[in-house]
Design an enzyme around this catalytic site. Structure first.
Site, PDB file in Angstrom:
ATOM      1  CG  HIS A 293      -2.099   1.044   0.740  1.00  0.00           C
ATOM      2  ND1 HIS A 293      -2.988   0.890  -0.291  1.00  0.00           N
ATOM      3  CD2 HIS A 293      -2.303   2.284   1.206  1.00  0.00           C
ATOM      4  CE1 HIS A 293      -3.711   1.972  -0.428  1.00  0.00           C
ATOM      5  NE2 HIS A 293      -3.318   2.853   0.475  1.00  0.00           N
TER       6      HIS A 293
ATOM      7  CE1 TYR B 274      -2.304   6.832  -0.901  1.00  0.00           C
ATOM      8  CE2 TYR B 274      -1.671   5.315   0.824  1.00  0.00           C
ATOM      9  CZ  TYR B 274      -2.653   5.951   0.099  1.00  0.00           C
ATOM     10  OH  TYR B 274      -3.972   5.715   0.358  1.00  0.00           O
TER      11      TYR B 274
ATOM     12  CG  HIS C 221      -8.920   1.190  -7.153  1.00  0.00           C
ATOM     13  ND1 HIS C 221      -9.202   2.471  -6.755  1.00  0.00           N
ATOM     14  CD2 HIS C 221      -7.859   0.790  -6.397  1.00  0.00           C
ATOM     15  CE1 HIS C 221      -8.353   2.827  -5.797  1.00  0.00           C
ATOM     16  NE2 HIS C 221      -7.520   1.826  -5.569  1.00  0.00           N
TER      17      HIS C 221
ATOM     18  NE  ARG D 110      -6.590  -8.189  -9.477  1.00  0.00           N
ATOM     19  CZ  ARG D 110      -5.741  -7.579  -8.625  1.00  0.00           C
ATOM     20  NH1 ARG D 110      -6.066  -7.444  -7.337  1.00  0.00           N
ATOM     21  NH2 ARG D 110      -4.604  -7.102  -9.027  1.00  0.00           N
ATOM     22  NE  ARG D 111      -3.156 -10.189 -10.407  1.00  0.00           N
ATOM     23  CZ  ARG D 111      -2.405 -10.022  -9.345  1.00  0.00           C
ATOM     24  NH1 ARG D 111      -2.585 -10.729  -8.270  1.00  0.00           N
ATOM     25  NH2 ARG D 111      -1.434  -9.135  -9.359  1.00  0.00           N
TER      26      ARG D 111
HETATM   27 FE1  HAS Z   1      -5.963   1.611  -4.056  1.00  0.00          FE
HETATM   28  C1  HAS Z   1      -6.171  -1.814  -4.402  1.00  0.00           C
HETATM   29  C2  HAS Z   1      -7.894   1.457  -1.259  1.00  0.00           C
HETATM   30  C3  HAS Z   1      -5.589   5.017  -3.601  1.00  0.00           C
HETATM   31  C4  HAS Z   1      -3.461   1.643  -6.396  1.00  0.00           C
HETATM   32  N1  HAS Z   1      -5.026   0.190  -5.193  1.00  0.00           N
HETATM   33  C5  HAS Z   1      -5.260  -1.158  -5.192  1.00  0.00           C
HETATM   34  C6  HAS Z   1      -4.382  -1.801  -6.123  1.00  0.00           C
HETATM   35  C7  HAS Z   1      -3.576  -0.819  -6.661  1.00  0.00           C
HETATM   36  C8  HAS Z   1      -4.004   0.426  -6.065  1.00  0.00           C
HETATM   37  C9  HAS Z   1      -2.454  -1.008  -7.652  1.00  0.00           C
HETATM   38  O1  HAS Z   1      -8.912  -0.683   0.677  1.00  0.00           O
HETATM   39  C10 HAS Z   1      -4.394  -3.280  -6.495  1.00  0.00           C
HETATM   40  C11 HAS Z   1      -3.426  -4.108  -5.737  1.00  0.00           C
HETATM   41  C12 HAS Z   1      -3.500  -5.534  -6.209  1.00  0.00           C
HETATM   42  O2  HAS Z   1      -2.945  -5.834  -7.280  1.00  0.00           O
HETATM   43  O3  HAS Z   1      -4.159  -6.334  -5.551  1.00  0.00           O
HETATM   44  N2  HAS Z   1      -6.669   2.983  -2.700  1.00  0.00           N
HETATM   45  C13 HAS Z   1      -7.453   2.721  -1.649  1.00  0.00           C
HETATM   46  C14 HAS Z   1      -7.758   3.957  -0.934  1.00  0.00           C
HETATM   47  C15 HAS Z   1      -7.110   4.954  -1.620  1.00  0.00           C
HETATM   48  C16 HAS Z   1      -6.414   4.334  -2.702  1.00  0.00           C
HETATM   49  C17 HAS Z   1      -8.600   4.109   0.283  1.00  0.00           C
HETATM   50  N3  HAS Z   1      -4.787   3.050  -4.849  1.00  0.00           N
HETATM   51  C18 HAS Z   1      -4.778   4.378  -4.520  1.00  0.00           C
HETATM   52  C19 HAS Z   1      -3.776   5.072  -5.284  1.00  0.00           C
HETATM   53  C20 HAS Z   1      -3.176   4.116  -6.072  1.00  0.00           C
HETATM   54  C21 HAS Z   1      -3.819   2.861  -5.789  1.00  0.00           C
HETATM   55  C22 HAS Z   1      -3.478   6.526  -5.161  1.00  0.00           C
HETATM   56  C23 HAS Z   1      -2.083   4.241  -7.048  1.00  0.00           C
HETATM   57  C24 HAS Z   1      -1.445   5.338  -7.332  1.00  0.00           C
HETATM   58  N4  HAS Z   1      -6.876   0.111  -3.045  1.00  0.00           N
HETATM   59  C25 HAS Z   1      -7.593   0.266  -1.900  1.00  0.00           C
HETATM   60  C26 HAS Z   1      -8.007  -1.063  -1.417  1.00  0.00           C
HETATM   61  C27 HAS Z   1      -7.508  -1.994  -2.313  1.00  0.00           C
HETATM   62  C28 HAS Z   1      -6.809  -1.226  -3.321  1.00  0.00           C
HETATM   63  C29 HAS Z   1      -8.790  -1.380  -0.212  1.00  0.00           C
HETATM   64  C30 HAS Z   1      -7.641  -3.519  -2.230  1.00  0.00           C
HETATM   65  C31 HAS Z   1      -8.864  -3.984  -2.897  1.00  0.00           C
HETATM   66  C32 HAS Z   1      -8.939  -5.481  -2.947  1.00  0.00           C
HETATM   67  O4  HAS Z   1      -9.965  -5.999  -2.524  1.00  0.00           O
HETATM   68  O5  HAS Z   1      -8.001  -6.148  -3.386  1.00  0.00           O
HETATM   69  C33 HAS Z   1      -7.092   6.422  -1.214  1.00  0.00           C
HETATM   70  O6  HAS Z   1      -5.768   6.842  -1.017  1.00  0.00           O
HETATM   71  C34 HAS Z   1      -7.784   7.303  -2.219  1.00  0.00           C
HETATM   72  C35 HAS Z   1      -7.926   8.749  -1.736  1.00  0.00           C
HETATM   73  C36 HAS Z   1      -8.189   9.687  -2.862  1.00  0.00           C
HETATM   74  C37 HAS Z   1      -9.131  10.620  -2.910  1.00  0.00           C
HETATM   75  C38 HAS Z   1      -9.296  11.480  -4.135  1.00  0.00           C
HETATM   76  C39 HAS Z   1      -8.786  12.920  -3.944  1.00  0.00           C
HETATM   77  C40 HAS Z   1      -8.857  13.655  -5.239  1.00  0.00           C
HETATM   78  C41 HAS Z   1      -7.920  14.523  -5.712  1.00  0.00           C
HETATM   79  C42 HAS Z   1      -8.090  15.126  -7.091  1.00  0.00           C
HETATM   80  C43 HAS Z   1      -8.673  16.493  -7.010  1.00  0.00           C
HETATM   81  C44 HAS Z   1      -9.095  16.925  -8.391  1.00  0.00           C
HETATM   82  C45 HAS Z   1      -9.068  18.195  -8.844  1.00  0.00           C
HETATM   83  C46 HAS Z   1      -9.569  18.488 -10.235  1.00  0.00           C
HETATM   84  C47 HAS Z   1      -8.624  19.323  -8.027  1.00  0.00           C
HETATM   85  C48 HAS Z   1     -10.054  10.863  -1.781  1.00  0.00           C
HETATM   86  C49 HAS Z   1      -6.705  14.896  -4.939  1.00  0.00           C
HETATM   87  C50 HAS Z   1     -10.999  18.928 -10.125  1.00  0.00           C
HETATM   88  C51 HAS Z   1     -11.610  19.276 -11.408  1.00  0.00           C
HETATM   89  C52 HAS Z   1     -12.922  19.143 -11.730  1.00  0.00           C
HETATM   90  C53 HAS Z   1     -13.410  19.606 -13.038  1.00  0.00           C
HETATM   91  C54 HAS Z   1     -13.887  18.521 -10.822  1.00  0.00           C
END
Ligand code: HAS
Length: 544
Positions: free
Chosen positions: A219, A223, A370, A435-436
């Site tokens: 995890h 980040y 995701h 998956r996979r």
């Molecule tokens: Fe994840 C599985 C939970 C973030 C990558 N994640 C994965 C896997 C990868 C991955 C590679 O809890 C698969 C691993 C595998 O092969 O088995 N993930 C989260 C959570 C977050 C999260 C809570 N993941 C990421 C990020 C990744 C990433 C970042 C890569 C860079 N993830 C999981 C969980 C799994 C998981 C479980 C396991 C699932 C399973 O069952 O196997 C958080 O960090 C996300 C927080 C993000 C936000 C969004 C904030 C938005 C921003 C953009 C602002 C936009 C603007 C533009 C300003 C709350 C900062 C606005 C413009 C407009 C016009 C509207």
């Protein structure tokens, strides 16, 4: 400030290997997508799992790690006077060589079919020991890169007593500190478990322990990918859009929160694993929801930055400022598309992290959707956006209007590809599609047959992504060797107001100790439990 030649060469060497890996990964990605979608059938000597492993390793591990180290080195150099001290460069080059050698070893084994274990290399699937040694060299090499950045910033601090480390250099140090902590897990797994087991020195392996160590790393790994993108959003984007960094302290706070909170959350990948008591899983779920906070802070800060910049340019009314942003500039537009994708990507992460909801999506292709939104879109598009100014800056060339236009077209192709592919993946995941797995109709089961049209859409998305990747690689080649000579700015934003950086923020021993305490609380008991209570003699499961 122009980076001097030695610093530029080090950074460029990393970035170019990154894009070489990216191009190769894209070919493998398309091949596995077409195979899975039933459009082509891969031959036995290059089968689905082999190609999927190559795609994952090249894209998720090699492209990212090389790019991140190259970019962060450049950021440290840019904000500490334009060069890197000799000891820092030496460490950087040692790291680069170790990573390249590790990459070659792993590549040979994957292509030879000796390591079709996917990028998570879960035991009891076993690869050739040389694959694991290659992976270990990659990690050790990246440590050297980190040490180089620590040394460079330390030397700067000694010459600039009392001043806070410049924001971009601080972010580089924070990211590499996070990486040092994270990689302890995978280093232990590879050195103490996988290598001895695959050489046959020990007959069996404690599978539960190996998964726990992998996700201790897995995890914070995400980040490690994300924080350099955040660094770009916080520091470079404000300058590109003609604005200011909303708050220096807020940015630093969010990075420190990542150091504290990104490791003790690994069980959210193991919510359905046996051998971990549910209360510990729940504890990791709570911490996972806390690590969402620095991302929400980042989103808030970005909106504020955009609004301030737009209003300063004369944008009025509720949304008038939005129109004033430089939509035709690939350096802004491409990462912006990544940010937009990160909103559903992050929301999907919160779904995954919610203990009960994960029971629906775990091991389905939703999870693949995701991470193609998070790392494949938000992070990758930000790296593309960085490349458009970083590469010409390093090579003494210019980002021409044609290259800028190609960047915008690339972003539309990539974004559309991801929308189709990742959208279908999310939907299919909710239907329970695993998956996979290679192409299968599960013996013409009607349910499985009903998935096929969307699997086809996934494959179309994959083809678009391949085209997007090739445009990107073409642009990288152009900017490195063919664009007209000139000066391309390395954009670094100024803070909107002068702020006193709290002294605690640079007390690394205190910060690392706090992180260690949280990790001990979250992991000590389950780790001891899984070592002591592993069923001896169960096939493939024993303590080391
Ligand atoms: Fe994840 C599985 C939970 C973030 C990558 N994640 C994965 C896997 C990868 C991955 C590679 O809890 C698969 C691993 C595998 O092969 O088995 N993930 C989260 C959570 C977050 C999260 C809570 N993941 C990421 C990020 C990744 C990433 C970042 C890569 C860079 N993830 C999981 C969980 C799994 C998981 C479980 C396991 C699932 C399973 O069952 O196997 C958080 O960090 C996300 C927080 C993000 C936000 C969004 C904030 C938005 C921003 C953009 C602002 C936009 C603007 C533009 C300003 C709350 C900062 C606005 C413009 C407009 C016009 C509207």
């Amino acid at each position: 400030v122009q980076l001097d030649r030695p610093a530029a060469r080090l950074s460029l060497a990393h970035v170019l290997v990154a894009f070489l890996a990216f191009g190769i990964a894209a070919i493998f990605g398309m091949l596995q997508g077409l195979d899975r979608g039933g459009v082509i059938t891969l031959p036995k000597w290059l089968n689905y799992y082999q190609v999927l492993t190559a795609h994952g390793v090249y894209m998720a591990l090699l492209f990212t790690t090389f790019f991140i180290i190259g970019f962060l080195f450049s950021g440290v150099a840019r904000t500490t006077g334009g060069s890197l001290p000799a000891p820092a460069r030496r460490l950087g080059w040692i790291g680069w060589w170790l990573m390249v050698i590790g990459t070659l070893m792993a590549t040979v084994e994957v292509l030879a079919g000796n390591a079709s274990v996917l990028y998570t290399f879960y035991a009891p699937m076993k690869a050739s020991p040389y694959f694991y040694i290659g992976a270990a060299l990659l990690v050790v090499g990246s440590w050297f890169g980190g040490y180089g950045m620590f040394v460079a910033t330390h030397i700067w601090k000694k010459k600039n007593r009392g001043k806070p480390t410049p924001l971009l250099a601080f972010m580089a140090v924070a990211t590499m500190a996070l990486w040092q902590i994270a990689t302890i897990g995978v280093a232990l797994e590879v050195l103490l478990q996988l290598i001895p087991w695959s050489f046959g020195w020990v007959p069996t392996i404690n599978v539960l322990l190996s998964r726990m160590l992998l996700w201790f790393f897995g995890h914070p790994l995400v980040y490690f990918w994300l924080l350099p993108a955040y660094a770009m959003w916080y520091v470079n984007i404000p300058r590109i859009i003609g604005g200011k960094v909303f708050s220096d302290t807020l940015a630093r706070t969010s990075f420190l929160l990542f150091i504290l909170l990104s490791t003790p959350v690994g069980f959210h990948h193991q919510l359905l694993d046996p051998g971990i008591p549910p209360q510990w899983k729940f504890f990791h779920v709570v911490l996972t929801l806390m690590v969402v906070v620095p991302s929400l802070m980042t989103a808030f800060s970005l909106f504020a930055t955009f609004e301030m910049a737009g209003r300063a340019k004369g944008g009025t009314g509720l949304f008038g400022w939005f129109k004033k942003l430089p939509w035709g500039d690939a350096r802004f537009m491409v990462p912006f598309m990544g940010m937009v994708a990160f909103i559903p990507g992050g929301a999907g992460g919160i779904v995954n992290a919610s203990y009960q909801l994960d029971e629906v999506v775990h091991n389905t292709i939703w999870v693949t959707g995701h991470f193609h939104l998070t790392v494949g879109t938000a992070v990758a598009m930000t790296f593309f956006g960085i490349a458009y100014w970083l590469i010409p800056h390093l090579t003494g060339r210019k980002l021409t209007p044609a290259a800028n236009r190609a960047g915008l077209i690339q972003a539309v192709v990539w974004g559309t590809g991801m929308l189709l592919m990742s959208g279908s993946m999310h939907y299919l995941g909710l239907l329970g599609v695993p998956r996979r797995t290679a192409y299968t109709t599960y013996m013409n089961d009607p349910t499985a047959l009903s998935w096929m049209p969307l699997q086809g859409v996934m494959a179309v998305g994959g083809v678009l992504l391949f085209i997007g990747a090739m445009i990107m690689v073409g642009n990288v080649i152009y900017l490195t060797w063919f664009a007209p000579k000139g000066f391309e700015e390395y954009p670094v934003g100024e803070p909107a107001q002068q702020e006193e950086v709290p002294r605690l923020y640079e007390r690394w021993p205190v910060i690392i100790s706090l992180a260690a305490v949280l990790i001990l609380v979250a992991y000590a008991y389950p780790l001891i439990d899984v070592i002591q209570n592993a069923p001896p003699g169960a096939p493939g499961i024993r303590t080391w």
